[in-house]
Design a protein around this motif. Structure first.
Motif, PDB file in Angstrom:
ATOM      1  N   GLN A  35      -5.444   7.805   5.770  1.00 55.83           N
ATOM      2  CA  GLN A  35      -6.647   7.113   5.678  1.00 55.83           C
ATOM      3  C   GLN A  35      -7.108   6.657   7.181  1.00 55.83           C
ATOM      4  OE1 GLN A  35      -6.334   4.442   2.533  1.00 55.83           O
ATOM      5  NE2 GLN A  35      -7.220   5.697   1.307  1.00 55.83           N
ATOM      6  N   ARG A  90     -11.326   4.375   6.475  1.00 63.07           N
ATOM      7  CA  ARG A  90     -12.135   4.031   5.450  1.00 63.07           C
ATOM      8  C   ARG A  90     -10.799   4.117   4.106  1.00 63.07           C
ATOM      9  NH1 ARG A  90     -14.951   7.855   8.070  1.00 63.07           N
ATOM     10  NH2 ARG A  90     -14.298   9.407   6.566  1.00 63.07           N
ATOM     11  N   TYR A  91     -10.642   2.889   3.869  1.00 64.30           N
ATOM     12  CA  TYR A  91      -9.577   2.982   2.695  1.00 64.30           C
ATOM     13  C   TYR A  91     -10.203   2.595   1.311  1.00 64.30           C
ATOM     14  CZ  TYR A  91      -7.356   1.251   7.089  1.00 64.30           C
ATOM     15  OH  TYR A  91      -6.627   0.932   8.311  1.00 64.30           O
ATOM     16  N   ALA A  92      -9.448   3.506   0.375  1.00 59.65           N
ATOM     17  CA  ALA A  92      -9.889   3.467  -0.934  1.00 59.65           C
ATOM     18  C   ALA A  92      -8.597   3.724  -1.913  1.00 59.65           C
ATOM     19  CB  ALA A  92     -10.835   4.501  -1.145  1.00 59.65           C
ATOM     20  N   HIS A  93      -8.344   2.807  -2.775  1.00 58.84           N
ATOM     21  CA  HIS A  93      -7.319   3.152  -3.687  1.00 58.84           C
ATOM     22  C   HIS A  93      -5.945   3.350  -3.205  1.00 58.84           C
ATOM     23  CE1 HIS A  93     -10.888   2.798  -6.462  1.00 58.84           C
ATOM     24  NE2 HIS A  93     -11.147   3.855  -5.659  1.00 58.84           N
ATOM     25  N   SER A  94      -5.515   2.689  -2.032  1.00 60.25           N
ATOM     26  CA  SER A  94      -4.152   3.016  -1.733  1.00 60.25           C
ATOM     27  C   SER A  94      -3.291   1.886  -2.083  1.00 60.25           C
ATOM     28  CB  SER A  94      -4.225   3.150  -0.207  1.00 60.25           C
ATOM     29  OG  SER A  94      -4.583   1.996   0.439  1.00 60.25           O
ATOM     30  N   ARG A 134      -2.288   5.625   3.140  1.00 58.77           N
ATOM     31  CA  ARG A 134      -2.973   4.740   4.203  1.00 58.77           C
ATOM     32  C   ARG A 134      -2.678   5.238   5.725  1.00 58.77           C
ATOM     33  NH1 ARG A 134      -4.672  -0.740   4.237  1.00 58.77           N
ATOM     34  NH2 ARG A 134      -4.492  -1.533   6.401  1.00 58.77           N
ATOM     35  N   TYR A 149       0.825  -1.124   0.016  1.00 57.34           N
ATOM     36  CA  TYR A 149      -0.145  -0.121   0.002  1.00 57.34           C
ATOM     37  C   TYR A 149       0.834   1.116  -0.110  1.00 57.34           C
ATOM     38  CZ  TYR A 149       0.667  -0.600   5.248  1.00 57.34           C
ATOM     39  OH  TYR A 149       1.155  -0.923   6.342  1.00 57.34           O
TER      40      TYR A 149
END
Length: 109
Positions: free
Chosen positions: A63, A70-74, A60, A55
Motif C-alpha cells: 500500500q 492509500r490504506y485499506a483493511h490492513s 501495508r 497491521y
C-alpha cells in the motif's frame, strides 16, 4: 506472508538440535497458526515471538510502495489470544508486555 511458522517447522525437522525461532507479526502467525499443532505432534521445540505491529506488514508495504499510502483493511482488531491458543495446545507460553512504570520509593519510608 505467513511463512515464518511453517518455515520454522521445516527448519527444526531438518536441524533437530538447533535453536529455531520465529519472530513474526500477529497477522503472519494468524495465517498459519494451525502449524502449532504440527510442531506439537512432532515435539518440535520451536520458539515463536509474536509482535503486534498492528497491521499486515506485506499488505501495508504494498500500500505504501504501489498505492501512494492509500490504506485499506490492513489490520484487524479481532485477534485471538495467542497465549490462550498456546495453552490450548498444551505448550509452554509466555506473554511479554511493556513494563509498568514503578513509583519511586521514598527513601524515608
Amino acid at each position: 506472508m505467513g511463512y515464518g511458522l511453517p518455515g520454522c517447522v521445516g527448519v527444526q525437522l531438518a536441524h533437530p538440535n538447533s535453536l529455531v525461532i520465529d519472530i513474526a507479526g500477529e497477522a503472519s502467525v494468524l495465517m498459519t497458526m494451525q502449524e502449532m499443532s504440527t510442531a506439537l505432534q512432532y515435539e518440535l521445540p520451536i520458539k515463536i515471538f509474536i509482535i503486534n505491529n498492528q497491521y499486515m506488514g506485506m499488505v501495508r508495504q504494498w500500500q505504501e510502495l504501489l498505492h501512494g499510502g492509500r490504506y485499506a483493511h490492513s489490520y484487524t482488531e479481532a485477534l485471538p489470544d495467542f497465549v490462550e491458543a498456546g495453552r490450548g495446545l498444551s505448550r509452554r507460553r509466555h506473554s511479554l508486555r511493556a513494563p509498568r512504570r514503578r513509583r519511586r520509593r521514598d527513601p524515608r519510608d
